[in-house]
Design an enzyme around this catalytic site. Sequence first.
Site, PDB file in Angstrom:
ATOM      1  N   GLY A 112       0.804  -1.210   0.000  1.00  0.00           N
ATOM      2  CA  GLY A 112       0.000   0.000   0.000  1.00  0.00           C
ATOM      3  C   GLY A 112       0.838   1.261   0.000  1.00  0.00           C
ATOM      4  O   GLY A 112       2.049   1.247   0.257  1.00  0.00           O
ATOM      5  N   LYS A 169     -13.213   2.719  10.106  1.00  0.00           N
ATOM      6  CA  LYS A 169     -12.022   3.219  10.799  1.00  0.00           C
ATOM      7  C   LYS A 169     -12.318   3.482  12.273  1.00  0.00           C
ATOM      8  O   LYS A 169     -11.482   3.197  13.146  1.00  0.00           O
ATOM      9  CB  LYS A 169     -11.510   4.492  10.127  1.00  0.00           C
ATOM     10  CG  LYS A 169     -11.101   4.329   8.681  1.00  0.00           C
ATOM     11  CD  LYS A 169     -10.080   3.225   8.470  1.00  0.00           C
ATOM     12  CE  LYS A 169      -8.696   3.562   8.970  1.00  0.00           C
ATOM     13  NZ  LYS A 169      -7.682   2.557   8.577  1.00  0.00           N
TER      14      LYS A 169
END
Length: 342
Positions: free
Chosen positions: A11, A160
Amino acid sequence: MSTVLVTGGSGFIGVHTILQLLADGHAVRTTVRNPGRSNDVIAMLREGGALAPDQVGFVTADLLRDDGWREAVTGCDYVLHVASPLGARVPEDENELIVPAREGTLRVLRAARDAGVKRVVVTSSFAAIGYGHPPQAAPFNETVWSNLDGEGVQAYPKSKTLAERAAWDFVARQGNGLELAVVNPTAVFGPALGADFSESIGIIKALLDGAMPAVPRIHFGLVDVRDVADLHLRAMMSPEASGERFLAVAGETMSILGVARVLRAKLGSKARRVPRFQAPDWMMRLAARRNPMARAALPLLGKVRRATSAKAQHLLGWRPRGNEEMIVATAESLIRLGLVKA
């Protein structure tokens, strides 16, 4: 130096974090879901200037499965849990994001605890802080949590927030001395090292490609990926960081139109496709009838969420780059890599 596991090494934040760990002399191991991605990671590390990228160890592990995590954490002093599900599309079922984020975080924490890891740094998000609240003039800080019952809170902020809350609860109840620190970045920009980059950089690419005739009335905080990586290392090593969360934002909130103006001012002819105008909200609502991404943007229209990184700067000595510098660096990297229209 220490042995450090970085989850999600392919990532955008993960590969930049590996770069800085290598530069500081740490032994680095990283996880990838597909073993074939190790070559991509090494290529991005070379693009970023790593002298010996082939020294990075790779372990195949998935956030939704137990396989590989014991091997990944064994012998590590620290874990930087950067991996997180984030799809380009808006999921039909919000659990497509929520379950991997929460369960994956707990899976990493359990493995780290059982392996005797000293500290885990979790990459959370400003989305776990500034969403679902009524408008406020004061900047958001680390004492605030997103209100998941608030208007327009979608799957990503929920994922999140729930993942970070689960992490704090796990360490408090079952951590057995495992230390935790959390980094909460705003929109992450900075130099792309390959075709894997943040959703935020997708905005710069769309502007340079001329994909939008006019931009939506959306504002956000910005932070450079190199500074996010630096903050992870500071949160990993600093004694003062244990038990703390750190909001990562460079400066004042910007609009997409403001970003477009920086590109046009600094890149000249390379920014010839960048739009000059801001779309009225009614146009976005009209587009949202057929475009899922436009529909997802509707709750963000006109909302200005200011944030402060005073805590990270004061406690850890963190000094982020400015907005203009990171915007230009982002655009120049996309152009150099041939990732925008010629």
